[in-house]
Scaffold this motif. Structure first.
Motif, PDB file in Angstrom:
ATOM      1  N   ILE A   1     -27.992  -2.092 -42.225  1.00 18.79           N
ATOM      2  CA  ILE A   1     -26.537  -2.165 -42.266  1.00 18.79           C
ATOM      3  C   ILE A   1     -26.066  -1.427 -40.623  1.00 18.79           C
ATOM      4  O   ILE A   1     -26.586  -0.101 -40.631  1.00 18.79           O
TER       5      ILE A   1
ATOM      6  N   ARG B   1     -30.508   2.132 -50.491  1.00 20.26           N
ATOM      7  CA  ARG B   1     -29.515   2.284 -48.959  1.00 20.26           C
ATOM      8  C   ARG B   1     -30.345   3.127 -48.283  1.00 20.26           C
ATOM      9  O   ARG B   1     -30.148   4.811 -48.808  1.00 20.26           O
TER      10      ARG B   1
ATOM     11  N   GLU C   1     -18.246  -0.499 -40.500  1.00 22.33           N
ATOM     12  CA  GLU C   1     -19.840  -0.727 -40.844  1.00 22.33           C
ATOM     13  C   GLU C   1     -19.890  -2.325 -41.161  1.00 22.33           C
ATOM     14  O   GLU C   1     -18.689  -3.351 -41.206  1.00 22.33           O
TER      15      GLU C   1
ATOM     16  N   SER D   1     -22.928  -5.696 -41.908  1.00 25.75           N
ATOM     17  CA  SER D   1     -23.864  -5.687 -42.091  1.00 25.75           C
ATOM     18  C   SER D   1     -25.224  -7.390 -41.578  1.00 25.75           C
ATOM     19  O   SER D   1     -24.338  -7.662 -40.840  1.00 25.75           O
TER      20      SER D   1
END
Length: 230
Positions: free
Chosen positions: A70, A96, A138, A140
């Protein structure tokens, strides 16, 4: 490597020595800038190698494998998505891990994290809403790698084949394999961050250049043998 850098510097000097042929919208690259960028690309962390890396605790316990990364819009790695170890009692799960808990420098295929319990609430897949963290800015890396790359006028240029992070964990370069119509080959382009026109919300990666010629002058053509060994 010395031969590659020397040739690159000579090429950049040749461009800057012919201002009549240079496009005013794209300033010629300086040899020092190209040399620094080339060093970052060849010495950095490739996203394709981060994926699948094993994650261990400080005690050497295997915790899982990296399945995604991320990244904040400005390019800094925020966290790693790790698939946890399956046990007889529990199935596999996703966690995460904040990148700040990952020890550097990273090593090929193995990452050491400063904790030992992936199943704690702290390392859940989603952040606690009470923390007030904004995840809308954000993205990925799986949303970028494999995307078509287009120029500002909409012309197809190739596809994103990899990303390169510098030693601090910041996205430094977007690697694009060009299509045959624009000459082929694989080029690395500096990631523009918040200053660029591209948004992770788009269905393609947008280069900040109008023509293929501008992009080719701004990009770094990769020696794939050296890049794959980096």
């Amino acid at each position: 490597m010395k031969t590659f850098v020397t040739a690159l510097m000579f090429g950049a000097f040749a461009i800057s020595a012919c201002p009549a042929q240079a496009d005013p919208k794209v300033p010629p690259a300086q040899p020092t800038q190209f040399q620094e960028f080339a060093s970052t690309v060849y010495d950095g962390y490739r996203a394709s190698r981060l994926l699948g890396s094993a994650v261990f605790s400080l005690k050497g316990e295997y915790l899982g494998a990296v399945r995604n990364v991320i990244v904040a819009e400005e390019g800094k790695i925020v966290s790693l998505l790790v698939e946890g170890l399956r046990t007889k009692e529990e199935p596999e799960f996703m966690s995460r891990i904040p990148f700040e808990r990952v020890l550097r420098p990273l090593h090929e295929g193995a990452i050491v994290a400063d904790f030992s319990d992936l199943r704690s609430r702290e390392y859940g897949l989603f952040f606690d809403p009470d923390q007030g963290r904004d995840q809308s800015h954000e993205f990925s890396i799986s949303k970028v790698i494999g995307d078509y790359a287009r120029l500002q006028a909409g012309q197809g240029y190739g596809y994103v084949s990899d990303l390169v992070f510098d030693r601090t964990g910041k996205l430094a370069a977007v690697v694009i394999s060009r299509e045959a119509s624009v000459g082929g080959g694989t080029y690395a382009f500096p990631y523009p961050g918040q200053l660029g026109r591209w948004s992770p919300k788009l269905s393609y990666y947008g280069l900040p250049y109008v023509t293929a010629e501008q992009a080719s002058r701004a990009g770094l053509r990769l020696d794939m043998k050296e890049f794959q060994q980096s």
